[in-house]
Write a protein that holds these residues in place. Structure first.
Motif, PDB file in Angstrom:
ATOM      1  N   GLU A 139       0.865  -1.140   0.084  1.00 13.54           N
ATOM      2  CA  GLU A 139       0.061  -0.098   0.047  1.00 13.54           C
ATOM      3  C   GLU A 139       0.847   1.246  -0.086  1.00 13.54           C
ATOM      4  O   GLU A 139       0.205   2.468   0.046  1.00 13.54           O
ATOM      5  CB  GLU A 139      -0.965   0.128   1.145  1.00 13.54           C
ATOM      6  N   ILE A 140       2.245   1.067  -0.219  1.00 20.92           N
ATOM      7  CA  ILE A 140       3.173   2.442  -0.559  1.00 20.92           C
ATOM      8  C   ILE A 140       3.857   1.973  -1.533  1.00 20.92           C
ATOM      9  O   ILE A 140       5.126   1.923  -1.465  1.00 20.92           O
ATOM     10  CB  ILE A 140       3.593   2.867   0.775  1.00 20.92           C
ATOM     11  N   ALA A 141       3.182   1.543  -2.752  1.00 23.36           N
ATOM     12  CA  ALA A 141       4.142   0.964  -3.758  1.00 23.36           C
ATOM     13  C   ALA A 141       4.501   2.397  -4.638  1.00 23.36           C
ATOM     14  O   ALA A 141       5.479   2.149  -5.531  1.00 23.36           O
ATOM     15  CB  ALA A 141       3.099   0.170  -4.856  1.00 23.36           C
ATOM     16  N   ASP A 142       4.199   3.479  -4.756  1.00 21.13           N
ATOM     17  CA  ASP A 142       4.389   4.563  -5.337  1.00 21.13           C
ATOM     18  C   ASP A 142       4.542   5.769  -4.264  1.00 21.13           C
ATOM     19  O   ASP A 142       4.087   6.056  -3.206  1.00 21.13           O
ATOM     20  CB  ASP A 142       3.689   4.750  -6.529  1.00 21.13           C
ATOM     21  N   PRO A 143       5.368   6.769  -4.862  1.00 22.63           N
ATOM     22  CA  PRO A 143       5.431   7.993  -3.935  1.00 22.63           C
ATOM     23  C   PRO A 143       4.234   8.806  -3.504  1.00 22.63           C
ATOM     24  O   PRO A 143       4.002   9.066  -2.378  1.00 22.63           O
ATOM     25  CB  PRO A 143       6.466   8.732  -5.061  1.00 22.63           C
ATOM     26  N   GLY A 144       3.464   8.608  -4.341  1.00 22.79           N
ATOM     27  CA  GLY A 144       1.818   9.187  -4.165  1.00 22.79           C
ATOM     28  C   GLY A 144       1.296   8.562  -2.994  1.00 22.79           C
ATOM     29  O   GLY A 144       0.572   9.025  -2.104  1.00 22.79           O
ATOM     30  N   GLN A 145       1.379   7.090  -3.123  1.00 22.07           N
ATOM     31  CA  GLN A 145       0.745   6.532  -1.903  1.00 22.07           C
ATOM     32  C   GLN A 145       1.416   6.730  -0.650  1.00 22.07           C
ATOM     33  O   GLN A 145       0.859   6.926   0.572  1.00 22.07           O
ATOM     34  CB  GLN A 145       0.921   5.004  -2.195  1.00 22.07           C
ATOM     35  N   LEU A 146       2.844   6.863  -0.826  1.00 18.99           N
ATOM     36  CA  LEU A 146       3.606   7.248   0.662  1.00 18.99           C
ATOM     37  C   LEU A 146       3.234   8.663   0.962  1.00 18.99           C
ATOM     38  O   LEU A 146       2.831   8.570   2.247  1.00 18.99           O
ATOM     39  CB  LEU A 146       5.044   7.036   0.281  1.00 18.99           C
ATOM     40  N   ALA A 147       3.068   9.560   0.308  1.00 19.62           N
ATOM     41  CA  ALA A 147       2.774  10.887   0.725  1.00 19.62           C
ATOM     42  C   ALA A 147       1.234  10.832   1.332  1.00 19.62           C
ATOM     43  O   ALA A 147       1.168  11.577   2.415  1.00 19.62           O
ATOM     44  CB  ALA A 147       2.587  11.824  -0.414  1.00 19.62           C
ATOM     45  N   GLY A 148       0.462  10.214   0.659  1.00 17.46           N
ATOM     46  CA  GLY A 148      -1.008  10.046   1.164  1.00 17.46           C
ATOM     47  C   GLY A 148      -1.013   9.538   2.609  1.00 17.46           C
ATOM     48  O   GLY A 148      -1.505   9.667   3.750  1.00 17.46           O
ATOM     49  N   PHE A 149      -0.151   8.450   2.833  1.00 11.80           N
ATOM     50  CA  PHE A 149       0.149   7.784   4.058  1.00 11.80           C
ATOM     51  C   PHE A 149       0.439   8.456   5.007  1.00 11.80           C
ATOM     52  O   PHE A 149       0.103   8.793   6.320  1.00 11.80           O
ATOM     53  CB  PHE A 149       1.046   6.440   3.701  1.00 11.80           C
ATOM     54  N   VAL A 150       1.487   9.369   4.727  1.00 14.32           N
ATOM     55  CA  VAL A 150       2.316  10.245   5.733  1.00 14.32           C
ATOM     56  C   VAL A 150       1.271  11.351   6.108  1.00 14.32           C
ATOM     57  O   VAL A 150       1.180  11.778   7.246  1.00 14.32           O
ATOM     58  CB  VAL A 150       3.606  10.719   5.257  1.00 14.32           C
ATOM     59  N   ASP A 151       0.614  11.845   5.321  1.00 14.05           N
ATOM     60  CA  ASP A 151      -0.510  12.834   5.316  1.00 14.05           C
ATOM     61  C   ASP A 151      -1.648  12.385   6.399  1.00 14.05           C
ATOM     62  O   ASP A 151      -1.917  12.804   7.232  1.00 14.05           O
ATOM     63  CB  ASP A 151      -1.419  13.545   4.221  1.00 14.05           C
ATOM     64  N   ARG A 152      -1.848  11.331   6.027  1.00 18.06           N
ATOM     65  CA  ARG A 152      -3.094  10.584   6.880  1.00 18.06           C
ATOM     66  C   ARG A 152      -2.891  10.619   8.589  1.00 18.06           C
ATOM     67  O   ARG A 152      -3.579  10.755   9.250  1.00 18.06           O
ATOM     68  CB  ARG A 152      -3.448   9.351   6.573  1.00 18.06           C
ATOM     69  N   PHE A 153      -1.384  10.328   8.664  1.00 15.61           N
ATOM     70  CA  PHE A 153      -1.115  10.254  10.169  1.00 15.61           C
ATOM     71  C   PHE A 153      -0.394  11.660  10.443  1.00 15.61           C
ATOM     72  O   PHE A 153       0.137  11.697  11.733  1.00 15.61           O
ATOM     73  CB  PHE A 153      -0.055   9.143  10.344  1.00 15.61           C
ATOM     74  N   ARG A 154      -0.557  12.726   9.763  1.00 12.89           N
ATOM     75  CA  ARG A 154      -0.269  13.852  10.072  1.00 12.89           C
ATOM     76  C   ARG A 154       1.272  13.973  10.650  1.00 12.89           C
ATOM     77  O   ARG A 154       1.792  14.495  11.470  1.00 12.89           O
ATOM     78  CB  ARG A 154      -1.002  14.650  11.114  1.00 12.89           C
ATOM     79  N   PHE A 155       2.154  13.031   9.907  1.00 16.87           N
ATOM     80  CA  PHE A 155       3.729  12.822  10.133  1.00 16.87           C
ATOM     81  C   PHE A 155       4.184  14.195   9.639  1.00 16.87           C
ATOM     82  O   PHE A 155       4.225  14.641   8.513  1.00 16.87           O
ATOM     83  CB  PHE A 155       4.317  11.841   9.424  1.00 16.87           C
ATOM     84  N   SER A 156       4.851  15.026  10.555  1.00 16.42           N
ATOM     85  CA  SER A 156       5.432  16.420  10.456  1.00 16.42           C
ATOM     86  C   SER A 156       6.681  16.121   9.642  1.00 16.42           C
ATOM     87  O   SER A 156       7.469  15.156   9.669  1.00 16.42           O
ATOM     88  CB  SER A 156       5.455  17.201  11.424  1.00 16.42           C
ATOM     89  N   GLY A 157       7.021  17.332   8.872  1.00 14.44           N
ATOM     90  CA  GLY A 157       8.336  17.517   8.432  1.00 14.44           C
ATOM     91  C   GLY A 157       8.288  17.205   6.722  1.00 14.44           C
ATOM     92  O   GLY A 157       7.346  17.142   6.131  1.00 14.44           O
ATOM     93  N   ARG A 158       9.601  17.492   6.302  1.00 16.09           N
ATOM     94  CA  ARG A 158       9.831  17.230   4.784  1.00 16.09           C
ATOM     95  C   ARG A 158       9.377  16.126   4.074  1.00 16.09           C
ATOM     96  O   ARG A 158       9.653  14.817   4.753  1.00 16.09           O
ATOM     97  CB  ARG A 158      11.261  17.313   4.669  1.00 16.09           C
ATOM     98  N   VAL A 159       8.651  16.018   3.081  1.00  9.12           N
ATOM     99  CA  VAL A 159       8.554  14.750   2.473  1.00  9.12           C
ATOM    100  C   VAL A 159       8.760  15.353   0.959  1.00  9.12           C
ATOM    101  O   VAL A 159       8.296  16.221   0.203  1.00  9.12           O
ATOM    102  CB  VAL A 159       6.728  14.696   2.201  1.00  9.12           C
ATOM    103  N   ASP A 160       9.872  14.563   0.294  1.00 13.05           N
ATOM    104  CA  ASP A 160      10.256  14.874  -1.040  1.00 13.05           C
ATOM    105  C   ASP A 160       9.264  14.413  -2.193  1.00 13.05           C
ATOM    106  O   ASP A 160       9.302  14.627  -3.216  1.00 13.05           O
ATOM    107  CB  ASP A 160      11.695  14.305  -1.013  1.00 13.05           C
TER     108      ASP A 160
END
Length: 189
Positions: free
Chosen positions: A31-52
């Motif tokens: 479920e984190i097979a591409d950068p977009g999925q990873l960005a969505g995952f990080v956003d869902r958990f409100r993980f702060s900081g830089r996301v490339d």
């Protein structure tokens, strides 16, 4: 509750990340097979900081996911070695901070550190609390035989066995059917 709220949040995030692998995810796919999925995952958990949002970041985070999965159920002494290694190799420098409406909590990397480093260090800092409280037994693998999920048991009585309701229901339904079949076979003979 056994841990500080930020530790609970970090452990919950860690479990969610570890359970994005194909053998543990609800979809049966990574479920984190591409950068977009990873960005969505990080956003869902409100993980702060830089996301490339690039392939290199995705590969690094997936590597951390594998690392966490392998360390999740280590015995305490081995977990301590894992934690100390992560904190040393990723240049952790703990500090108290508050942001985005949250009260004081601990961060150990700069906000501009690589996402994979922030995830690894946050996980290690949460594991510090788990080890210090003698609660490493609360970090488990899912009891469902067809699941590769991980869980943190934050329940009062420490009886959680499954990573999700889905796994619990599936396992309990299979056990019920097996008992029913055994009873039916016993009455036929």
């Amino acid at each position: 509750m056994f841990f500080a709220p930020d530790t609970d949040e970090a452990l919950t995030f860690d479990v969610a990340l570890m359970n994005t692998v194909a053998g543990a995810s609800p979809s049966g796919r990574d479920e984190i097979a591409d950068p977009g999925q990873l960005a969505g995952f990080v956003d869902r958990f409100r993980f702060s900081g830089r996301v490339d949002g690039d392939a290199a970041e995705l590969d690094a985070v997936r590597s951390v996911r594998t690392l966490l999965r392998s360390a999740w159920t280590l015995p305490p002494d081995e977990m301590v070695a894992f934690v100390n290694d992560v904190l040393a190799t990723r240049d952790a420098r703990p500090r108290l901070t508050r942001h985005d409406g949250t009260d004081w909590h601990l961060h150990a990397t700069p906000e501009d550190a690589a996402l994979a480093d922030r995830i690894a260090v946050e996980a290690a800092m949460a594991l510090v609390d788990v080890v210090r409280s003698g609660r490493t037994g609360r970090l488990r693998e899912c009891a469902a035989t067809d699941c590769d999920g991980r869980l943190v048991d934050l329940s009062k009585n420490g009886s959680r066995r499954f990573c999700s309701v889905r796994c619990s229901n599936r396992t309990n339904t299979a056990a019920h059917r097996a008992r029913k079949a055994t009873r039916a076979a016993g009455t036929e003979g």
